[in-house]
Design a protein around this motif. Sequence first.
Motif, mmCIF file in Angstrom:
data_model
loop_
_atom_site.group_PDB
_atom_site.id
_atom_site.type_symbol
_atom_site.label_atom_id
_atom_site.label_comp_id
_atom_site.label_asym_id
_atom_site.label_seq_id
_atom_site.Cartn_x
_atom_site.Cartn_y
_atom_site.Cartn_z
ATOM 1 N N ALA A 1 -4.211 -20.944 -20.939
ATOM 2 C CA ALA A 1 -4.911 -22.185 -21.265
ATOM 3 C C ALA A 1 -6.365 -22.134 -20.799
ATOM 4 O O ALA A 1 -7.269 -22.594 -21.504
ATOM 5 C CB ALA A 1 -4.186 -23.374 -20.640
ATOM 6 N N ALA A 2 -6.597 -21.580 -19.612
ATOM 7 C CA ALA A 2 -7.965 -21.472 -19.105
ATOM 8 C C ALA A 2 -8.800 -20.557 -20.001
ATOM 9 O O ALA A 2 -9.988 -20.825 -20.240
ATOM 10 C CB ALA A 2 -7.956 -20.948 -17.676
ATOM 11 N N GLU A 3 -8.197 -19.494 -20.502
ATOM 12 C CA GLU A 3 -8.912 -18.597 -21.405
ATOM 13 C C GLU A 3 -9.224 -19.295 -22.733
ATOM 14 O O GLU A 3 -10.315 -19.133 -23.288
ATOM 15 C CB GLU A 3 -8.099 -17.324 -21.641
ATOM 16 N N MET A 4 -8.277 -20.051 -23.257
ATOM 17 C CA MET A 4 -8.543 -20.797 -24.495
ATOM 18 C C MET A 4 -9.684 -21.793 -24.304
ATOM 19 O O MET A 4 -10.536 -21.967 -25.188
ATOM 20 C CB MET A 4 -7.274 -21.515 -24.959
ATOM 21 N N GLN A 5 -9.715 -22.429 -23.148
ATOM 22 C CA GLN A 5 -10.798 -23.373 -22.873
ATOM 23 C C GLN A 5 -12.129 -22.647 -22.782
ATOM 24 O O GLN A 5 -13.144 -23.114 -23.318
ATOM 25 C CB GLN A 5 -10.516 -24.131 -21.576
ATOM 26 N N ARG A 6 -12.141 -21.496 -22.104
ATOM 27 C CA ARG A 6 -13.374 -20.725 -21.983
ATOM 28 C C ARG A 6 -13.898 -20.293 -23.352
ATOM 29 O O ARG A 6 -15.101 -20.335 -23.624
ATOM 30 C CB ARG A 6 -13.131 -19.489 -21.106
ATOM 31 N N ILE A 7 -12.973 -19.884 -24.241
ATOM 32 C CA ILE A 7 -13.362 -19.430 -25.573
ATOM 33 C C ILE A 7 -13.945 -20.571 -26.392
ATOM 34 O O ILE A 7 -14.840 -20.369 -27.218
ATOM 35 C CB ILE A 7 -12.141 -18.804 -26.271
ATOM 36 N N GLY A 8 -13.441 -21.775 -26.160
ATOM 37 C CA GLY A 8 -13.929 -22.931 -26.899
ATOM 38 C C GLY A 8 -12.987 -23.432 -27.969
ATOM 39 O O GLY A 8 -13.411 -24.132 -28.895
ATOM 40 N N LEU A 9 -11.693 -23.117 -27.841
ATOM 41 C CA LEU A 9 -10.716 -23.657 -28.776
ATOM 42 C C LEU A 9 -10.463 -25.134 -28.475
ATOM 43 O O LEU A 9 -10.714 -25.614 -27.365
ATOM 44 C CB LEU A 9 -9.401 -22.874 -28.681
ATOM 45 N N VAL A 10 -9.943 -25.834 -29.462
ATOM 46 C CA VAL A 10 -9.623 -27.253 -29.295
ATOM 47 C C VAL A 10 -8.216 -27.375 -28.705
ATOM 48 O O VAL A 10 -7.249 -26.830 -29.274
ATOM 49 C CB VAL A 10 -9.683 -27.988 -30.643
ATOM 50 N N PRO A 11 -8.045 -28.046 -27.569
ATOM 51 C CA PRO A 11 -6.705 -28.221 -26.997
ATOM 52 C C PRO A 11 -5.795 -28.946 -27.986
ATOM 53 O O PRO A 11 -6.161 -30.005 -28.506
ATOM 54 C CB PRO A 11 -6.948 -29.077 -25.747
ATOM 55 N N SER A 12 -4.603 -28.396 -28.225
ATOM 56 C CA SER A 12 -3.763 -28.932 -29.300
ATOM 57 C C SER A 12 -2.319 -29.146 -28.905
ATOM 58 O O SER A 12 -1.448 -29.296 -29.766
ATOM 59 C CB SER A 12 -3.842 -27.993 -30.516
ATOM 60 N N GLY A 13 -2.050 -29.184 -27.610
ATOM 61 C CA GLY A 13 -0.720 -29.555 -27.151
ATOM 62 C C GLY A 13 -0.653 -31.054 -26.913
ATOM 63 O O GLY A 13 -1.573 -31.802 -27.245
ATOM 64 N N ASP A 14 0.443 -31.503 -26.333
ATOM 65 C CA ASP A 14 0.556 -32.911 -25.967
ATOM 66 C C ASP A 14 0.046 -33.159 -24.551
ATOM 67 O O ASP A 14 -0.034 -34.299 -24.097
ATOM 68 C CB ASP A 14 2.010 -33.387 -26.092
ATOM 69 N N SER A 15 -0.323 -32.058 -23.853
ATOM 70 C CA SER A 15 -0.909 -32.153 -22.521
ATOM 71 C C SER A 15 -1.985 -31.075 -22.418
ATOM 72 O O SER A 15 -1.762 -29.999 -21.891
ATOM 73 C CB SER A 15 0.160 -31.963 -21.439
ATOM 74 N N GLY A 16 -3.151 -31.376 -22.978
ATOM 75 C CA GLY A 16 -4.196 -30.358 -23.053
ATOM 76 C C GLY A 16 -3.785 -29.242 -23.995
ATOM 77 O O GLY A 16 -3.378 -29.476 -25.133
ATOM 78 N N LEU B 1 -8.897 -23.391 -33.827
ATOM 79 C CA LEU B 1 -10.244 -23.140 -34.315
ATOM 80 C C LEU B 1 -10.315 -23.721 -35.722
ATOM 81 O O LEU B 1 -9.632 -23.246 -36.633
ATOM 82 C CB LEU B 1 -10.544 -21.641 -34.339
ATOM 83 N N SER B 2 -11.118 -24.756 -35.910
ATOM 84 C CA SER B 2 -11.173 -25.452 -37.194
ATOM 85 C C SER B 2 -11.811 -24.578 -38.262
ATOM 86 O O SER B 2 -12.753 -23.824 -38.001
ATOM 87 C CB SER B 2 -11.963 -26.755 -37.053
ATOM 88 N N GLY B 3 -11.297 -24.686 -39.482
ATOM 89 C CA GLY B 3 -11.836 -23.933 -40.596
ATOM 90 C C GLY B 3 -13.221 -24.423 -40.991
ATOM 91 O O GLY B 3 -13.553 -25.604 -40.839
ATOM 92 N N ALA B 4 -14.014 -23.488 -41.529
ATOM 93 C CA ALA B 4 -15.396 -23.820 -41.881
ATOM 94 C C ALA B 4 -15.580 -24.127 -43.361
ATOM 95 O O ALA B 4 -16.627 -24.635 -43.745
ATOM 96 C CB ALA B 4 -16.306 -22.656 -41.481
ATOM 97 N N ASP B 5 -14.584 -23.828 -44.180
ATOM 98 C CA ASP B 5 -14.692 -24.062 -45.621
ATOM 99 C C ASP B 5 -14.040 -25.403 -45.947
ATOM 100 O O ASP B 5 -12.824 -25.549 -45.789
ATOM 101 C CB ASP B 5 -14.012 -22.932 -46.381
#
Length: 406
Positions: free
Chosen positions: A66-81, A125-129
Amino acid sequence: MTFLPCGFRCLTRFLATTALTACAGPMLRAQTPASTPALLSALAADSMEGRRTGTEGYRRAARLVAAEMQRIGLVPSGDSGFHQRMPLVQSGSGNGRLRLLPGWADLDTVPEERRASEVNVVGILSGADPALAGEAIIVGAHLDHLGIGRVVEGDSIYNGADDDASGVVAVLGIAERLRAMTSSRPGRTIVFVAFAGEEMGGLGSRWYLEHPVHPLDRTVAQFQIEMIARPDSLAGGPGRAWLTGYERSTMGERLAAAGIPLVADPRPDQNFFRRSDNYRFAMAGIPAHTLSSFNLHSDYHRPQDEARLADGDHMTAVIVAATRAVHLLSTGPRPEWKPGGRPQPAPGRVSRLRRDFVKHSPRRGGGLPTAQFGATVVSGGARGDVVGPGGPSLSSLRGSRPCRMT
C-alpha cells in the motif's frame, strides 16, 4: 547462508538491462525503478514470516505494498484506503486454514476466537482516453504465500520470493512505469491488485469478483503475473515468458504480434491456466491469463524460494515487456474468447473446480508443506532484514544494507 553487500553497485548490476529494454521506447527505458531488488528482498524477508494469509507477516507485507502504491501515485481503491477488507473465519480443525464469509454481518455467527479478516491491496490508474477510460484492465498478482511450516534444510520460513513476491514487484513496477508516462498514456483504466488468499483457494480474487472496484461488465481483461524471478528455457530463456491459456483468447496472439517476448504455455499438462487467480476471472467471463516464467525449479513451495536466487536482469526485462503488454491492452481492441475458449463449470463439479484452482506441486508425490500458526521459526535468512515496525524502511534498503540478490 551467504549474503552479498548490496549497495549502489548491486542495484546497478541488477538493473543493467539497457540492451534488453532498447526496443521498449524512451519512456520505458527512463522508468526502470531502482527499487526492484530491494522490494523483492523486502517482500520475501524472514520478517514477513512467509506472508501467510491471516498472519501479521501478511499484514506487514500488505502495508508495504500500500505504501508503494501511494508513493507511485495510484488512487486508493479499497474500502479502507488501499486495503479492500474481507471477512474470514478460521477453520475449527486448528490447521490455520481460513474460509471466506459472504459478508461482514456473518462474523456475528461464529465464535469470536475464530473471527478473522484480511485485505487485498488495490490501486487505480485512470485511463486517459475519454472513449476508453470507462473500461478497465485488472493487473494482479497474489501477495500471500505459505507462512511458517516444517523445517527443510534448516529453514522453516517459506519466503515465496518467486511465488509470488516477484509477481507483486512486477505489478508495482508496471504501475510505476505507466504512471510516469507523460505521453501515450494508457487509454483504459488500470486496476492494480495484490490478492490475498490465493494459496488457500483464491479467497481474495473471489472477494474482489463479488465486490469489484470497477464494474465487471466494463472490465475487459485480467492480466495475472506469477513467478517471473527465474528464466525458463522453454520460453526462450532470459527476458522471455509464457502465457497460460494462450490458445483460448486473442490476447496472447495480439501481444506476440506486437513484438512482446512471450510464447504459449509450454507445459499445458500442468494446467497452469487453472492454477492462479486469473481462473476465477475467466470463469466470470473476463478474458484472463497468467504471465509466468516458472521453470519447474525444485524450490517451489519450499523455504529455499528466496530472493537471493532471483535473476535480476531477466526479471526486469519481463517487467518491461509486461508494461508494454498492459499498455497495448489498454489502447486497442478488447481481447475476445475464441470459440470454446471460455471455461465453463461442469454441472455438479464445483468441488472439482475448487480443487483444480488450488495450486499443487508439479512434482508428483511432492505434496505441500504443513504450515501452522505458532510454528517454531528456524530461519535460513538474515536477521537484519525487518521491514515494518521495529525495522528499517524500504528507502533504507535501497542504500547499503545487505540484500539477497545475486
